[in-house]
Write an enzyme that holds these catalytic residues in place. Structure first.
Site, PDB file in Angstrom:
ATOM      1  N   TYR A  39     -35.922  14.656  -9.865  1.00 47.79           N
ATOM      2  CA  TYR A  39     -36.252  15.215  -8.570  1.00 47.79           C
ATOM      3  C   TYR A  39     -35.022  15.429  -7.700  1.00 47.79           C
ATOM      4  O   TYR A  39     -35.146  15.671  -6.493  1.00 47.79           O
ATOM      5  CB  TYR A  39     -37.230  14.293  -7.833  1.00 47.79           C
TER       6      TYR A  39
ATOM      7  N   LYS B  19     -37.766   4.799 -20.627  1.00 53.76           N
ATOM      8  CA  LYS B  19     -37.762   5.476 -21.927  1.00 53.76           C
ATOM      9  C   LYS B  19     -36.334   5.461 -22.477  1.00 53.76           C
ATOM     10  O   LYS B  19     -35.803   6.470 -22.946  1.00 53.76           O
ATOM     11  CB  LYS B  19     -38.280   6.908 -21.758  1.00 53.76           C
TER      12      LYS B  19
ATOM     13  N   ASP C 281     -44.360   5.496 -22.113  1.00 56.58           N
ATOM     14  CA  ASP C 281     -45.497   6.097 -22.806  1.00 56.58           C
ATOM     15  C   ASP C 281     -46.438   5.014 -23.323  1.00 56.58           C
ATOM     16  O   ASP C 281     -47.665   5.169 -23.284  1.00 56.58           O
ATOM     17  CB  ASP C 281     -45.032   7.019 -23.938  1.00 56.58           C
TER      18      ASP C 281
ATOM     19  N   ASP D 212     -44.062   8.444 -10.452  1.00 52.83           N
ATOM     20  CA  ASP D 212     -44.978   9.458  -9.940  1.00 52.83           C
ATOM     21  C   ASP D 212     -46.159   9.642 -10.892  1.00 52.83           C
ATOM     22  O   ASP D 212     -47.330   9.584 -10.502  1.00 52.83           O
ATOM     23  CB  ASP D 212     -44.209  10.769  -9.762  1.00 52.83           C
TER      24      ASP D 212
ATOM     25  N   ASP E  86     -50.204   7.945 -10.689  1.00 56.82           N
ATOM     26  CA  ASP E  86     -51.363   8.843 -10.687  1.00 56.82           C
ATOM     27  C   ASP E  86     -52.335   8.490 -11.810  1.00 56.82           C
ATOM     28  O   ASP E  86     -53.560   8.586 -11.646  1.00 56.82           O
ATOM     29  CB  ASP E  86     -50.913  10.292 -10.843  1.00 56.82           C
TER      30      ASP E  86
END
Length: 325
Positions: free
Chosen positions: A119, A166, A198, A222, A226
């Site tokens: 971002y 990751k 993951d 983020d 969610d």
């Protein structure tokens, strides 16, 4: 000295839920409310989604309650987080009595790095066939997040936190993030447990109780928060805090919801819970607890807006919370 709170409703249902939060804040404390405009409608009227005066207003206030932005979200939310110097996004995901939740045992908090990662805005279109995105990870930002995480768990008498990353694939970037966070935690004697992001997506659905505090890079925080929202009744239930060294921006995780905007039926719970986080941030712990308890009582007993199976209006829910505080 009276604390100054910037009020930026933004677009869509932000115009409906933020005033409810302001009424509740006004009922529990003496604050100076200053109002700013931002979002799609502001861009249509002025040519810019975030006027300089709104940015300055947020930067100079003690805290900000923000609603939502529509298509201009990236042009509003990211600069506002910059305005308050936010380096961590705090996102609780908790199931509440009275709310139909896929995993009612869920009760965890994401501490998301809030300044860099993908971002950072370093994108290029190099040809008709090729675009690139540069991911930015610094040791300093990762350490700052880790310091906050250590203080966060210490204040809540927790042993430690999970680090989601990751690094097995993104060795240089997530590797740097992981190493910096774990090193700071080790210095503070705080336990850490690593989980690949993951794999976390699977584990949190199967057994959310194993997670209490999860420290993540920006994009992972983020997406994974969610995902957790789906376990507790949806994005309409998640508050958030964008915390800086002194300032803070508090906002519901849900968007502007144009499909129901203007109908007066938006659920204000996430905005009210964000207001409770704002109060705690400013040192009004008892008042924050009162607001949080009042929201939880209304969620348990009603009235409920249509998204929770009821027929109450936004105003009805706000009045019920006010009655309880």
């Amino acid at each position: 000295m009276t604390d100054q709170i910037a009020v930026v409703p933004g677009d869509g249902i932000g115009q409906e839920v933020v005033p409810v939060a302001v009424d509740v804040l006004d009922a529990v404390g003496e604050f100076e409310f200053v109002h700013g405009e931002a979002g799609d409608a502001t861009k249509a009227e002025t040519g810019t989604a975030l006027p300089e005066e709104t940015y300055d207003l947020v930067a100079e206030s003690d805290a900000t309650i923000f609603g939502a932005a529509g298509e201009t979200a990236a042009d509003v939310v990211l600069p506002l987080r910059e305005a308050v110097g936010s380096f961590v996004n705090v996102r609780p995901a908790r199931a509440y009595p009275g709310v139909d939740a896929l995993r009612p045992e869920t009760d965890l908090v994401f501490l998301r790095e809030n300044t860099e990662g993908v971002y950072s805005g370093h994108e290029d279109r190099l040809s008709d066939d090729l675009s690139t995105l540069t991911r930015v990870i610094t040791t300093s930002a990762s350490e700052r997040l880790a310091e906050f995480a250590c203080e966060y768990v210490d204040e809540r008498d927790l042993d430690g936190f999970h680090v989601a990353h990751k690094a097995n694939v993104m060795r240089e970037t997530d590797g740097r993030f992981r190493d910096a966070v774990v090193a700071v935690a080790d210095e503070h004697g705080v336990e850490t447990e690593e989980v690949l992001m993951d794999a976390f997506a699977t584990h949190v659905c199967l057994d959310p109780e194993q997670f209490k505090v999860v420290v993540c890079p920006n994009l992972a925080g983020d997406v994974l928060s969610d995902l957790a929202a789906g376990l507790v009744g949806g994005l309409g239930m998640l508050p958030s805090a964008n915390v800086g060294p002194e300032n803070g921006l508090f906002e519901p995780v849900h968007g502007s919801a144009p499909d129901i905007a203007g109908e007066g039926v938006a659920n204000p719970a996430a905005t009210l819970l964000s207001a409770a986080m704002l109060l705690s941030h400013l040192g009004y712990d008892d008042e924050g607890d009162r607001v949080r308890a009042a929201v939880e009582d209304v969620l348990a007993d009603g009235p409920h807006t249509p998204d929770l199976g009821g027929d109450a209006t936004t105003e009805d829910v706000g009045d019920a919370v006010l009655d309880r505080v």
